[in-house]
Design an enzyme around this catalytic site. Structure first.
Site, PDB file in Angstrom:
ATOM      1  N   THR A  30      24.408  36.883  12.723  1.00 63.44           N
ATOM      2  CA  THR A  30      23.593  35.939  13.521  1.00 63.44           C
ATOM      3  C   THR A  30      24.460  35.254  14.581  1.00 63.44           C
ATOM      4  O   THR A  30      23.988  34.946  15.669  1.00 63.44           O
ATOM      5  CB  THR A  30      22.934  34.856  12.633  1.00 63.44           C
ATOM      6  OG1 THR A  30      23.955  34.231  11.839  1.00 63.44           O
ATOM      7  CG2 THR A  30      21.865  35.474  11.738  1.00 63.44           C
ATOM      8  N   PHE A  37      16.791  38.259   8.608  1.00 58.77           N
ATOM      9  CA  PHE A  37      15.436  38.672   8.239  1.00 58.77           C
ATOM     10  C   PHE A  37      14.606  37.514   7.684  1.00 58.77           C
ATOM     11  O   PHE A  37      13.463  37.299   8.096  1.00 58.77           O
ATOM     12  CB  PHE A  37      15.511  39.806   7.192  1.00 58.77           C
ATOM     13  CG  PHE A  37      16.097  41.061   7.748  1.00 58.77           C
ATOM     14  CD1 PHE A  37      17.455  41.347   7.594  1.00 58.77           C
ATOM     15  CD2 PHE A  37      15.300  41.959   8.448  1.00 58.77           C
ATOM     16  CE1 PHE A  37      18.008  42.503   8.131  1.00 58.77           C
ATOM     17  CE2 PHE A  37      15.847  43.116   8.998  1.00 58.77           C
ATOM     18  CZ  PHE A  37      17.206  43.395   8.842  1.00 58.77           C
ATOM     19  N   ILE A 109      23.205  47.233   9.727  1.00 56.98           N
ATOM     20  CA  ILE A 109      23.180  48.582  10.358  1.00 56.98           C
ATOM     21  C   ILE A 109      23.714  48.510  11.795  1.00 56.98           C
ATOM     22  O   ILE A 109      23.514  49.429  12.577  1.00 56.98           O
ATOM     23  CB  ILE A 109      21.728  49.126  10.347  1.00 56.98           C
ATOM     24  CG1 ILE A 109      20.763  48.168  11.056  1.00 56.98           C
ATOM     25  CG2 ILE A 109      21.256  49.399   8.915  1.00 56.98           C
ATOM     26  CD1 ILE A 109      19.315  48.701  11.162  1.00 56.98           C
ATOM     27  N   HIS A 125      22.855  50.471   3.992  1.00 56.40           N
ATOM     28  CA  HIS A 125      21.547  50.759   4.609  1.00 56.40           C
ATOM     29  C   HIS A 125      21.664  51.654   5.825  1.00 56.40           C
ATOM     30  O   HIS A 125      20.741  51.723   6.628  1.00 56.40           O
ATOM     31  CB  HIS A 125      20.842  49.441   4.971  1.00 56.40           C
ATOM     32  CG  HIS A 125      20.481  48.643   3.765  1.00 56.40           C
ATOM     33  ND1 HIS A 125      20.108  47.315   3.809  1.00 56.40           N
ATOM     34  CD2 HIS A 125      20.457  48.978   2.449  1.00 56.40           C
ATOM     35  CE1 HIS A 125      19.854  46.888   2.578  1.00 56.40           C
ATOM     36  NE2 HIS A 125      20.069  47.875   1.735  1.00 56.40           N
ATOM     37  N   CYS A 133      17.425  64.898  13.866  1.00 54.07           N
ATOM     38  CA  CYS A 133      16.120  65.568  13.958  1.00 54.07           C
ATOM     39  C   CYS A 133      15.628  65.921  12.555  1.00 54.07           C
ATOM     40  O   CYS A 133      16.380  66.487  11.747  1.00 54.07           O
ATOM     41  CB  CYS A 133      16.249  66.852  14.790  1.00 54.07           C
ATOM     42  SG  CYS A 133      14.753  67.858  14.724  1.00 54.07           S
ATOM     43  N   ASN A 224      27.029  31.032   2.603  1.00 56.87           N
ATOM     44  CA  ASN A 224      25.685  31.321   3.078  1.00 56.87           C
ATOM     45  C   ASN A 224      25.074  30.041   3.627  1.00 56.87           C
ATOM     46  O   ASN A 224      25.159  28.997   2.963  1.00 56.87           O
ATOM     47  CB  ASN A 224      24.801  31.892   1.958  1.00 56.87           C
ATOM     48  CG  ASN A 224      23.665  32.723   2.528  1.00 56.87           C
ATOM     49  OD1 ASN A 224      23.896  33.739   3.188  1.00 56.87           O
ATOM     50  ND2 ASN A 224      22.437  32.252   2.315  1.00 56.87           N
ATOM     51  N   ILE A 242      29.286  31.332   8.430  1.00 52.23           N
ATOM     52  CA  ILE A 242      30.413  32.139   7.921  1.00 52.23           C
ATOM     53  C   ILE A 242      31.486  32.369   8.981  1.00 52.23           C
ATOM     54  O   ILE A 242      32.692  32.379   8.647  1.00 52.23           O
ATOM     55  CB  ILE A 242      29.892  33.470   7.346  1.00 52.23           C
ATOM     56  CG1 ILE A 242      31.043  34.248   6.695  1.00 52.23           C
ATOM     57  CG2 ILE A 242      29.170  34.325   8.386  1.00 52.23           C
ATOM     58  CD1 ILE A 242      30.625  35.420   5.859  1.00 52.23           C
TER      59      ILE A 242
END
Ligand code: APR
Length: 257
Positions: A30, A37, A109, A125, A133, A224, A242
């Protein structure tokens, strides 16, 4: 302990440890301008323009049944290719260089740990960088995806291209999961940061570290911004940003080099 005492202790723990593992999530990025999320400003709380919950859009079923709408959401909400690593990514890479930190395990990701210089990154992830493809498995980089209008098709066989990211309903990569468990159970210090620990196997990894109580002088820190259900089992829990915390702790360890 106040914040000052916590960061002093955190630095002491790092000095005493040589097999540190980091486990993180969207909150690590962030400070690079990528929303997380589940925070109030997170992607899952800003779905007014889509009348479908983002957790549904980012699912295997939705990808195959509404490929156009999937890519519309994915390209506008999940790709931040101009984002740069922040202090959190940079300090973790420095700790790896100093042979203190052995692995970064991430749910992200965005490839920012690698861009900051981390070598051993386990991406649970997947990554937006890799796309393939569905028919002939030809690989494509993310630029191919963004340069195409809406759904990207394979220039070899015309098949639909899928990002190499784990969607809801999909299995995690077996090697990545196993490798993460291996590193975490062997670690003498676990640092968890920027994750709500809401998604399996995140919370399972935390329990892996704490369940093996043979090594009683293991250390654990969670950083956190908001409290998690697991804060109290960590030796130190810091509800701050963080990037700022790691920068301060690192400055207590080394003259910045
Ligand atoms: N510093 C520290 N913590 C932060 C920061 C920051 N700068 N910014 C946000 N956070 C915290 C938030 O308070 C939140 O608790 O990071 C946490 C991010 O939690 P989530 O948004 O739930 O993200 P994450 O834990 O990575 O989600 C895991 O869920 O939907 C799936 O695939 C998705 O990888 C994601 C997974």
């Amino acid at each position: 302990m106040n914040l000052e005492q916590k960061t002093d202790k955190f630095a002491e723990y790092i000095n005493q440890s040589n097999n540190i593992v980091f486990f993180g999530g969207a909150g690590v990025s962030t400070e690079s301008g990528i929303p997380d999320f589940r925070s109030s400003s997170g992607i899952y709380n800003k779905n007014e323009e889509y009348n479908t919950p983002p957790e549904v859009i980012l699912s295997h079923t939705y990808f195959f049944e509404n490929t156009e709408k999937f890519y519309d959401f994915y390209k506008s909400k999940m790709l931040y290719l101009n984002a740069k690593p922040n202090n959190a990514h940079k300090i973790l890479a420095k700790l790896e260089k100093k042979n203190k930190l052995k692995a970064v395990i991430t749910q992200n990701i965005d490839n920012l740990h690698q861009e900051a210089g981390s070598k051993n990154v386990i991406e649970l992830h997947g990554t937006v960088k890799n796309n393939f493809c569905l028919d002939c498995r030809k690989k494509f980089d993310v630029n191919y995806i963004i340069e195409r209008k809406n759904v990207p098709y394979c220039d070899n066989c015309g098949g639909i291209i899928k990002p190499d990211v784990v969607l809801y309903e999909e299995q995690l990569n077996y090697e990545a999961v196993n490798s993460a468990i291996n590193y975490i159970t062997k670690a003498d210090m676990l640092i968890v940061g920027g994750t709500s620990l809401a998604v399996y196997p995140a919370a399972y990894y935390v329990s892996c570290f704490f369940s093996d109580n043979k090594n009683t002088n293991k250390k654990s820190v969670i950083i956190n911004k908001t409290t998690t259900d697991y804060d109290k089992i960590f030796d130190i829990s810091i509800n701050e940003k963080i990037g700022e915390v790691l920068k301060k702790v690192y400055s207590e360890l080394y003259v910045d080099n």
